[in-house]
Scaffold this motif. Structure first.
Motif, PDB file in Angstrom:
ATOM      1  N   PRO A  68       0.951  -1.098   0.132  1.00 34.78           N
ATOM      2  CA  PRO A  68      -0.097  -0.054  -0.075  1.00 34.78           C
ATOM      3  C   PRO A  68       0.797   1.343   0.021  1.00 34.78           C
ATOM      4  O   PRO A  68       2.003   1.576   0.597  1.00 34.78           O
ATOM      5  N   VAL A  69       0.372   2.267  -0.738  1.00 29.81           N
ATOM      6  CA  VAL A  69       1.128   3.615  -0.756  1.00 29.81           C
ATOM      7  C   VAL A  69       0.252   4.463   0.037  1.00 29.81           C
ATOM      8  O   VAL A  69      -0.897   4.910  -0.446  1.00 29.81           O
ATOM      9  N   THR A  70       0.711   5.202   1.155  1.00 24.42           N
ATOM     10  CA  THR A  70      -0.049   5.706   1.686  1.00 24.42           C
ATOM     11  C   THR A  70      -0.038   7.119   1.459  1.00 24.42           C
ATOM     12  O   THR A  70      -1.076   8.049   1.912  1.00 24.42           O
ATOM     13  N   ARG A  71       1.029   7.724   0.872  1.00 23.24           N
ATOM     14  CA  ARG A  71       0.766   9.072   0.240  1.00 23.24           C
ATOM     15  C   ARG A  71       1.735   9.114  -0.938  1.00 23.24           C
ATOM     16  O   ARG A  71       2.666   8.072  -1.321  1.00 23.24           O
ATOM     17  N   LEU A  72       1.565  10.174  -1.892  1.00 19.89           N
ATOM     18  CA  LEU A  72       2.225  10.389  -3.046  1.00 19.89           C
ATOM     19  C   LEU A  72       3.896  11.109  -2.650  1.00 19.89           C
ATOM     20  O   LEU A  72       4.745  10.790  -3.268  1.00 19.89           O
ATOM     21  N   PHE A  73       3.847  12.044  -1.769  1.00 16.21           N
ATOM     22  CA  PHE A  73       4.906  12.612  -1.339  1.00 16.21           C
ATOM     23  C   PHE A  73       4.906  13.329   0.053  1.00 16.21           C
ATOM     24  O   PHE A  73       3.951  12.819   0.858  1.00 16.21           O
ATOM     25  N   SER A  74       5.930  13.772   0.482  1.00 19.05           N
ATOM     26  CA  SER A  74       5.973  14.191   1.853  1.00 19.05           C
ATOM     27  C   SER A  74       6.253  15.676   1.853  1.00 19.05           C
ATOM     28  O   SER A  74       7.192  16.104   1.170  1.00 19.05           O
ATOM     29  N   HIS A  75       5.836  16.521   2.867  1.00 21.93           N
ATOM     30  CA  HIS A  75       5.873  17.738   2.955  1.00 21.93           C
ATOM     31  C   HIS A  75       7.355  17.755   3.904  1.00 21.93           C
ATOM     32  O   HIS A  75       7.345  17.250   5.196  1.00 21.93           O
ATOM     33  N   LEU A  76       8.409  18.247   3.518  1.00 20.05           N
ATOM     34  CA  LEU A  76       9.573  18.406   4.262  1.00 20.05           C
ATOM     35  C   LEU A  76      10.260  19.772   4.352  1.00 20.05           C
ATOM     36  O   LEU A  76      10.081  20.719   3.544  1.00 20.05           O
ATOM     37  N   GLU A  77      10.331  20.130   5.611  1.00 18.63           N
ATOM     38  CA  GLU A  77      10.993  21.346   5.743  1.00 18.63           C
ATOM     39  C   GLU A  77      12.341  21.441   6.576  1.00 18.63           C
ATOM     40  O   GLU A  77      12.460  20.565   7.512  1.00 18.63           O
ATOM     41  N   PHE A  78      13.211  22.182   6.325  1.00 20.26           N
ATOM     42  CA  PHE A  78      14.435  22.272   6.971  1.00 20.26           C
ATOM     43  C   PHE A  78      14.407  22.959   8.577  1.00 20.26           C
ATOM     44  O   PHE A  78      13.648  24.000   8.478  1.00 20.26           O
ATOM     45  N   ASP A  79      14.792  22.208   9.485  1.00 21.12           N
ATOM     46  CA  ASP A  79      14.816  22.602  10.738  1.00 21.12           C
ATOM     47  C   ASP A  79      16.124  22.566  11.265  1.00 21.12           C
ATOM     48  O   ASP A  79      16.904  21.388  11.736  1.00 21.12           O
ATOM     49  N   GLY A  80      16.973  23.780  10.985  1.00 21.33           N
ATOM     50  CA  GLY A  80      18.322  23.598  11.466  1.00 21.33           C
ATOM     51  C   GLY A  80      19.100  22.794  10.535  1.00 21.33           C
ATOM     52  O   GLY A  80      19.285  23.234   9.350  1.00 21.33           O
ATOM     53  N   ASN A  81      19.737  21.707  10.671  1.00 21.78           N
ATOM     54  CA  ASN A  81      20.471  20.843   9.604  1.00 21.78           C
ATOM     55  C   ASN A  81      20.004  19.624   9.137  1.00 21.78           C
ATOM     56  O   ASN A  81      20.547  18.890   8.685  1.00 21.78           O
ATOM     57  N   LYS A  82      18.605  19.463   9.681  1.00 14.28           N
ATOM     58  CA  LYS A  82      17.824  18.195   9.344  1.00 14.28           C
ATOM     59  C   LYS A  82      16.527  18.639   8.644  1.00 14.28           C
ATOM     60  O   LYS A  82      16.213  19.726   8.978  1.00 14.28           O
ATOM     61  N   LEU A  83      15.979  17.823   7.936  1.00 15.53           N
ATOM     62  CA  LEU A  83      14.649  17.736   7.481  1.00 15.53           C
ATOM     63  C   LEU A  83      13.579  17.333   8.336  1.00 15.53           C
ATOM     64  O   LEU A  83      13.864  16.133   8.999  1.00 15.53           O
ATOM     65  N   GLN A  84      12.588  17.866   8.669  1.00 16.72           N
ATOM     66  CA  GLN A  84      11.444  17.551   9.349  1.00 16.72           C
ATOM     67  C   GLN A  84      10.066  17.283   8.241  1.00 16.72           C
ATOM     68  O   GLN A  84       9.821  18.069   7.707  1.00 16.72           O
ATOM     69  N   HIS A  85       9.411  16.377   8.975  1.00 16.84           N
ATOM     70  CA  HIS A  85       8.165  15.927   7.958  1.00 16.84           C
ATOM     71  C   HIS A  85       7.102  16.905   8.655  1.00 16.84           C
ATOM     72  O   HIS A  85       6.914  16.687   9.764  1.00 16.84           O
ATOM     73  N   GLN A  86       6.469  17.475   7.710  1.00 16.55           N
ATOM     74  CA  GLN A  86       5.471  18.424   8.072  1.00 16.55           C
ATOM     75  C   GLN A  86       4.049  18.062   7.360  1.00 16.55           C
ATOM     76  O   GLN A  86       3.517  18.705   6.551  1.00 16.55           O
ATOM     77  N   PRO A  87       3.493  16.901   7.980  1.00 16.06           N
ATOM     78  CA  PRO A  87       2.207  16.400   7.139  1.00 16.06           C
ATOM     79  C   PRO A  87       0.984  17.180   7.788  1.00 16.06           C
ATOM     80  O   PRO A  87       0.949  17.787   8.876  1.00 16.06           O
ATOM     81  N   GLY A  88       0.043  17.441   6.667  1.00 20.76           N
ATOM     82  CA  GLY A  88      -1.201  18.030   6.916  1.00 20.76           C
ATOM     83  C   GLY A  88      -2.051  17.165   7.930  1.00 20.76           C
ATOM     84  O   GLY A  88      -1.930  16.085   7.873  1.00 20.76           O
ATOM     85  N   SER A  89      -2.963  17.784   8.745  1.00 20.58           N
ATOM     86  CA  SER A  89      -3.594  17.013   9.632  1.00 20.58           C
ATOM     87  C   SER A  89      -5.017  16.873   8.891  1.00 20.58           C
ATOM     88  O   SER A  89      -5.496  17.770   8.467  1.00 20.58           O
ATOM     89  N   VAL A  90      -5.878  15.830   9.058  1.00 17.76           N
ATOM     90  CA  VAL A  90      -7.189  15.769   8.792  1.00 17.76           C
ATOM     91  C   VAL A  90      -8.046  16.637   9.607  1.00 17.76           C
ATOM     92  O   VAL A  90      -8.961  17.175   8.919  1.00 17.76           O
ATOM     93  N   LEU A  91      -7.993  17.005  10.846  1.00 20.95           N
ATOM     94  CA  LEU A  91      -8.490  18.023  11.649  1.00 20.95           C
ATOM     95  C   LEU A  91      -8.639  19.436  10.881  1.00 20.95           C
ATOM     96  O   LEU A  91      -9.528  20.165  10.661  1.00 20.95           O
ATOM     97  N   GLY A  92      -7.174  19.623  10.474  1.00 17.77           N
ATOM     98  CA  GLY A  92      -6.976  21.177   9.860  1.00 17.77           C
ATOM     99  C   GLY A  92      -7.541  21.313   8.544  1.00 17.77           C
ATOM    100  O   GLY A  92      -8.119  22.309   8.369  1.00 17.77           O
TER     101      GLY A  92
END
Length: 437
Positions: free
Chosen positions: A11-35
């Motif tokens: 199963p493919v749960t998503r097509l891509f991921s929202h990634l943002e730089f947080d300092g020296n590493k990438l952080q996953h920033q997924p959207g929420s169902v509630l939002g």
């Protein structure tokens, strides 16, 4: 991987991921169902709710309740169709975000995009006309009551006052402050709505539930469609939820059910407050009898009238803000495409002056504006276009042969149902214009 396992079983749960730089590493920033559920619900609940009681009153509570549920089902299916074509286009094209008009152009070509663009402009201008005139009407009625004026102010005074107050706010105030103000407006809106329901339930006349005129329900479909329209933000929801089908489906369903429940409760309470003596003295005096206008005069109680005025004005203002931004962004996109830079004053003149002119010369156009945008613009953008795009994708090998993701069952039968529903609404309006039926 063993021989028994197949790639299509992964199963493919998503097509891509929202990634943002947080300092020296990438952080996953997924959207929420509630939002995203809140985004859909907030987009749907707008000034369209104010037009419902006037167009549903002739048919009665029970027929209009059934029709509201039917229209909601139609808009839900067409909304899921947009999510489906968006999801599959993003997967094939490898593009994480596209707007609705860009999606239409990629699937249906330039002709489809031009038709959609015209419908989009017509929709936004018609809604701005509706909001300026009704917002001005609420303002003038409130001022007349507060200052104990014997006669109501002229309609055009309210329309111009609304433009000067809130149009100036959109032009002069920074976007960040408008966003904060809008959040405050929404809190006021929700508080007033809850207060109206609590006060209104005690004033509901049970005899109003016996009023049933099934032949009159057709005239309310267009306004219901406008009130239920949320389709332009669906591509954004698909992007924010990273193409995750279960989350997208859940957000759209729940996000549209919440406004439906609000509309059903609102419709029942307002129509239930219409006593026989109010109806006897007012129906027939105008082309469209607006229950809210009578209730805002204080006949149902000063507190109820005050809350109704507050709710009406802030429902209009919150919708006015979104529609203004949407139309301004559309003209900005055109200026980028045509490589002709447009400054702020000409931009907002283009946004405000046409609807202000029409609203000033015809300040009672509120219901006509809602009816026409529901009949033509919303039927095209939220009915015909989604079905045609889905139909086109189903005939395109690159989509069919690449594990096409489906959110709406029924195949072409469902698409025909969606197209015929939109054609019926448009045809009904043409017959109404030319044959007065």
């Amino acid at each position: 991987m063993s021989k028994q396992e197949k790639p299509d079983q992964q199963p493919v749960t998503r097509l891509f991921s929202h990634l943002e730089f947080d300092g020296n590493k990438l952080q996953h920033q997924p959207g929420s169902v509630l939002g995203n559920t809140a985004l859909i619900a907030g987009t749907t609940v707008g000034a369209g709710i104010l037009g419902l009681p006037a167009v549903t009153l002739p048919s009665g509570i029970i027929p209009s309740t059934i029709l509201l549920i039917t229209v909601w089902l139609y808009t839900l299916i067409s909304g899921l169709l947009i999510a489906e074509v968006t999801l599959n286009l993003m997967r094939v094209e490898g593009i994480p975000h596209l707007g609705l008009l860009a999606i239409i152009e990629k699937i249906l070509g330039k002709l489809g995009a031009r038709i959609a663009g015209i419908a989009y402009i017509f929709n936004h201008y018609a809604l701005l006309v509706a909001y300026m005139t009704e917002g001005g009407e609420v303002l003038s009625t409130t001022v007349s009551q507060v200052w104990k004026l014997d006669n109501l102010l002229p309609h055009w005074v309210g329309t111009v006052s609304f433009f000067l107050l809130f149009g100036s706010m959109m032009y002069w105030v920074k976007d960040q402050l408008i966003e904060k103000l809008n959040e405050i407006f929404i809190i006021i809106l929700i508080t007033a709505f809850l207060g109206l329901l609590l006060l209104g339930v005690s004033q509901v006349q049970s005899t109003q539930f016996l009023v049933q005129n099934w032949q009159a329900i057709g005239s309310s479909i267009a306004v219901m469609y406008v009130a239920m329209f949320f389709h332009s933000i669906i591509p954004l929801v698909v992007t924010q939820l990273e193409g995750d089908i279960p989350k997208i489906r859940q957000s759209i369903i729940i996000g549209s059910v919440i406004p439906l429940l609000m509309f059903l409760a609102w419709n029942a309470v307002i129509l239930g407050c219409m006593t026989p003596d109010i109806l006897q003295h007012n129906i027939g005096n105008e082309r469209i009898f607006d229950p809210l206008q009578i209730l805002r005069t204080g006949r149902s109680g000063d507190l109820f009238a005050m809350l109704l005025s507050i709710f009406s004005e802030f429902a209009i203002v919150t919708s006015f803000i979104g529609i203004t931004y949407g139309l301004a962004d559309f003209f900005k996109d055109i200026s980028v495409i045509t490589k002709s830079e447009i400054s702020r004053l000409p931009l907002y003149s283009l946004v405000f002056l046409p609807p202000l002119s029409l609203g000033t010369f015809n300040p009672t156009i509120f219901f006509q504006a809602l009816e026409y945008t529901g009949t033509f613009s919303v039927s095209i953008l939220g009915g015909i276009m989604p079905a045609l795009m889905r139909w086109k994708q189903s005939q395109t090998p690159e989509f069919v042969n690449s594990n096409y993701q489906t959110l709406v069952p029924g195949g072409k039968i469902t698409l025909i149902f969606i197209i015929m529903g939109a054609i019926y609404l448009i045809g009904r309006q043409f017959f109404s214009i030319y044959f007065h039926i």
